[in-house]
Design an enzyme around this catalytic site. Structure first.
Site, PDB file in Angstrom:
ATOM      1  N   HIS A   1       0.875  -1.117   0.039  1.00 54.68           N
ATOM      2  CA  HIS A   1       0.232   0.007   0.027  1.00 54.68           C
ATOM      3  C   HIS A   1       0.847   1.342  -0.106  1.00 54.68           C
ATOM      4  O   HIS A   1       1.727   1.459   0.758  1.00 54.68           O
ATOM      5  CB  HIS A   1      -1.113  -0.092   1.335  1.00 54.68           C
ATOM      6  CG  HIS A   1      -2.086   1.070   1.294  1.00 54.68           C
ATOM      7  ND1 HIS A   1      -3.225   1.042   0.465  1.00 54.68           N
ATOM      8  CD2 HIS A   1      -1.835   2.183   1.643  1.00 54.68           C
ATOM      9  CE1 HIS A   1      -3.876   2.075   0.578  1.00 54.68           C
ATOM     10  NE2 HIS A   1      -3.075   2.839   1.313  1.00 54.68           N
TER      11      HIS A   1
ATOM     12  N   ASP B   1     -13.841   3.044   8.038  1.00 55.39           N
ATOM     13  CA  ASP B   1     -12.769   3.892   7.460  1.00 55.39           C
ATOM     14  C   ASP B   1     -13.637   4.845   5.925  1.00 55.39           C
ATOM     15  O   ASP B   1     -13.029   5.868   5.988  1.00 55.39           O
ATOM     16  CB  ASP B   1     -11.562   2.932   6.720  1.00 55.39           C
ATOM     17  CG  ASP B   1     -10.781   3.713   5.844  1.00 55.39           C
ATOM     18  OD1 ASP B   1     -10.155   4.723   6.475  1.00 55.39           O
ATOM     19  OD2 ASP B   1     -10.603   3.484   4.764  1.00 55.39           O
TER      20      ASP B   1
ATOM     21  N   ARG C   1     -13.095  13.057   6.691  1.00 56.56           N
ATOM     22  CA  ARG C   1     -11.679  13.820   6.986  1.00 56.56           C
ATOM     23  C   ARG C   1     -11.265  14.534   5.503  1.00 56.56           C
ATOM     24  O   ARG C   1     -10.630  15.551   5.597  1.00 56.56           O
ATOM     25  CB  ARG C   1     -10.661  12.837   7.169  1.00 56.56           C
ATOM     26  CG  ARG C   1     -10.536  12.114   8.635  1.00 56.56           C
ATOM     27  CD  ARG C   1      -9.897  10.952   8.707  1.00 56.56           C
ATOM     28  NE  ARG C   1      -8.347  11.115   8.321  1.00 56.56           N
ATOM     29  CZ  ARG C   1      -7.558  10.467   7.827  1.00 56.56           C
ATOM     30  NH1 ARG C   1      -8.161   9.164   7.240  1.00 56.56           N
ATOM     31  NH2 ARG C   1      -6.305  10.874   7.582  1.00 56.56           N
TER      32      ARG C   1
ATOM     33  N   SER D   1      -6.706   4.319   9.095  1.00 56.38           N
ATOM     34  CA  SER D   1      -7.435   4.198   7.975  1.00 56.38           C
ATOM     35  C   SER D   1      -6.688   3.229   7.023  1.00 56.38           C
ATOM     36  O   SER D   1      -7.233   2.576   6.578  1.00 56.38           O
ATOM     37  CB  SER D   1      -7.301   5.508   7.288  1.00 56.38           C
ATOM     38  OG  SER D   1      -7.544   5.528   5.956  1.00 56.38           O
TER      39      SER D   1
ATOM     40  N   LYS E   1      -8.223  -1.333   6.763  1.00 55.69           N
ATOM     41  CA  LYS E   1      -8.640  -2.060   5.465  1.00 55.69           C
ATOM     42  C   LYS E   1      -8.010  -3.120   5.106  1.00 55.69           C
ATOM     43  O   LYS E   1      -8.290  -4.229   4.426  1.00 55.69           O
ATOM     44  CB  LYS E   1      -9.014  -0.873   4.259  1.00 55.69           C
ATOM     45  CG  LYS E   1      -7.965   0.098   3.743  1.00 55.69           C
ATOM     46  CD  LYS E   1      -8.817   0.945   2.938  1.00 55.69           C
ATOM     47  CE  LYS E   1      -7.893   2.276   2.777  1.00 55.69           C
ATOM     48  NZ  LYS E   1      -8.124   3.445   3.448  1.00 55.69           N
TER      49      LYS E   1
HETATM   50  N1  URA Z   1      -4.448   6.585   2.274  1.00 59.68           N
HETATM   51  C1  URA Z   1      -5.432   6.103   3.285  1.00 59.68           C
HETATM   52  O1  URA Z   1      -5.949   4.998   2.818  1.00 59.68           O
HETATM   53  N2  URA Z   1      -5.755   6.668   4.139  1.00 59.68           N
HETATM   54  C2  URA Z   1      -5.407   7.790   4.728  1.00 59.68           C
HETATM   55  O2  URA Z   1      -5.674   8.264   5.665  1.00 59.68           O
HETATM   56  C3  URA Z   1      -4.332   8.445   3.786  1.00 59.68           C
HETATM   57  C4  URA Z   1      -4.106   7.832   2.472  1.00 59.68           C
END
Ligand code: URA
Length: 450
Positions: free
Chosen positions: A97, A176, A183, A198, A202
């Site tokens: 990620h 999230d 946010r 966040s 996931k």
């Molecule tokens: N990527 C995400 O999935 N969440 C964040 O808060 C920032 C970048």
């Protein structure tokens, strides 16, 4: 409590009310794991209002969270929906990620490469956010390609071909998805505990055993300084390990866009070029560095050198490209695009920007290029907007390159020339050209494993 009600909500079982918890955080206090669980459960069920959750996010933004609170918030958000069971798939399941950047199309070449090396990759990606592009938007440039699916079909695809590139399903980490939307519009994105929760909520819900994080550093990233990025990387690694996963983080530079292409179809095409054995050097390096760490965590390569060799082999023997064709086919797309990227949508005009002077490209402001691509239609300025898969920017010259006056610096891919004229000045301003050859810093700054 009425006789009819089933299990009492977690909010009714903690000592403080929602306003009291928000106030405690606002004043620098800490919340108990049970309180954070109650808050997240209440948010998803509707007991906690969006405005209360936004106030909570702002309190966390200013006051931060302890490692214990961050871990508790992450696990509560993970448990707000389904946690995928991939135990039917043999082997160590690994994902990657990125915290988000400009021109970052790494997932599109990395996932099939790692799968072709024998490691299952269940990958859940996101859409463009602010000035940064999103893997899902780039994949949707492939004719017919579907990123939306159900958890069941996601599992079946991993069982069958070892790789899926999808968006967050309705059942995965819904807390999230909802908190992220709040946010995004309340200036509370750049918070280390909130980003940690966040991303990991996931990722921990998708059934992985290991995770490699690409924490971007620089003007084009959410973390502008190495110090902030390191802090985020350490938080992600700490919480991921606390949740029982193998986690590493690479700090990589995001001062200039990655690769030459910024847009959707053009970025998919550039990722396919890597699968075909080409592609820009910085994109290849980012892909190989992250891929090597994924193979190491999966236990299929002992050293970075051995992992890189394996990744190079799956490109040379065509198995990585073949795996991507399988993924595209499984998700409803035209698999021919992988080896014939000319089949991707293209803009009718490629307007050339000539260099105003001779010298060397010292830097390209990634954020400005990202915002310009969004303005052209490659990204969104409103949540409900469609992106245009064909428009974008090609950066012919990158930092370190020599350029002569009048030589092609960049190209703007547009539906009409007026759109290109409107942004030419912005792209020129994003470039800094100097007389002295600049020193180009290595892309990977560090790897954090503890
Ligand atoms: N990527 C995400 O999935 N969440 C964040 O808060 C920032 C970048």
């Amino acid at each position: 409590m009425s006789k009819k009600s089933k299990t009492p909500s977690k909010l009714s079982r903690v000592a403080r009310s929602v306003p009291e918890m928000i106030a405690a955080k606002r004043d620098g206090g800490a919340l108990e794991p049970a309180e954070l669980e109650a808050l997240i459960e209440g948010f998803v069920s509707g007991e906690v209002a969006d405005y209360q959750m936004t106030a909570f996010a702002m309190a966390v933004f200013f006051r931060g969270m302890s490692p214990e609170e961050t871990a508790a918030l992450t696990l509560a958000m993970r448990d707000s929906g389904d946690v995928v069971d991939l135990s039917s798939v043999p082997g160590v399941k690994v994902d990657k990620h990125s915290t988000g950047g400009v021109g970052d199309k790494v997932s599109i070449c990395l996932a099939p490469m790692v799968t072709a090396c024998g490691v299952p990759v269940p990958m859940i990606s996101g859409r463009g956010l602010g000035h940064t592009g999103g893997t899902l938007d780039k994949l949707e440039a492939i004719p017919g390609f579907k990123v939306e699916t159900t958890t069941k079909r996601f599992v079946r695809q991993i069982e069958k071909i070892g790789c899926a590139l999808i968006g967050q399903t309705a059942d995965l980490a819904p807390a999230d998805r909802r908190l992220y939307a709040l946010r995004d519009v309340s200036a509370t994105i750049e918070s280390i505990p909130l980003i940690t929760a966040s991303i990991l909520s996931k990722k921990l819900a998708e059934g992985i055993d290991a995770l490699v994080l690409d924490v971007k550093v620089g003007d084009g990233a959410f973390m502008k300084t190495e110090k902030q990025a390191r802090e985020l990387a350490e938080s992600l690694v700490r919480v991921g390990r606390h949740a029982g996963k193998k986690v590493s983080a690479l700090l990589t530079r995001m001062d200039a866009p990655l690769g030459h292409a910024v847009g959707n179809a053009v970025e998919s095409a550039e990722a396919f070029a890597v699968l075909a054995g080409g592609g820009p050097e910085d994109l290849r390096e980012c892909t190989f560095a992250l891929g090597a760490e994924m193979l190491r965590l999966a236990g299929v390569a002992k050293t970075e050198a051995a992992a890189r060799k394996r990744l190079a082999k799956c490109i040379a023997d065509g198995s990585a490209a073949k795996k991507m064709q399988e993924v595209v086919k499984a998700q409803g797309g035209d698999p021919r695009v992988v080896l014939e990227p000319d089949r991707l949508p293209s803009a009718p005009h490629a307007v050339i920007i000539p260099s105003p002077s001779s010298g060397y490209v010292k830097s390209i402001d990634a954020r400005e290029i990202g915002l310009t691509a969004v303005h052209l239609g490659a990204g969104r300025t409103r949540a409900d907007q469609e992106v245009d898969p064909a428009v974008g920017i090609l950066l012919d010259k990158k930092p370190g390159d020599e350029v002569s006056q009048g030589e092609r610096l960049a190209r703007i891919l547009v539906r009409n020339r007026a759109a290109a004229r409107a942004v030419t000045g912005r792209i020129l301003e994003a470039y800094t050209i100097t007389q002295r050859r600049p020193k180009v810093q290595p892309l990977v700054i560090d790897t954090i494993r503890r």
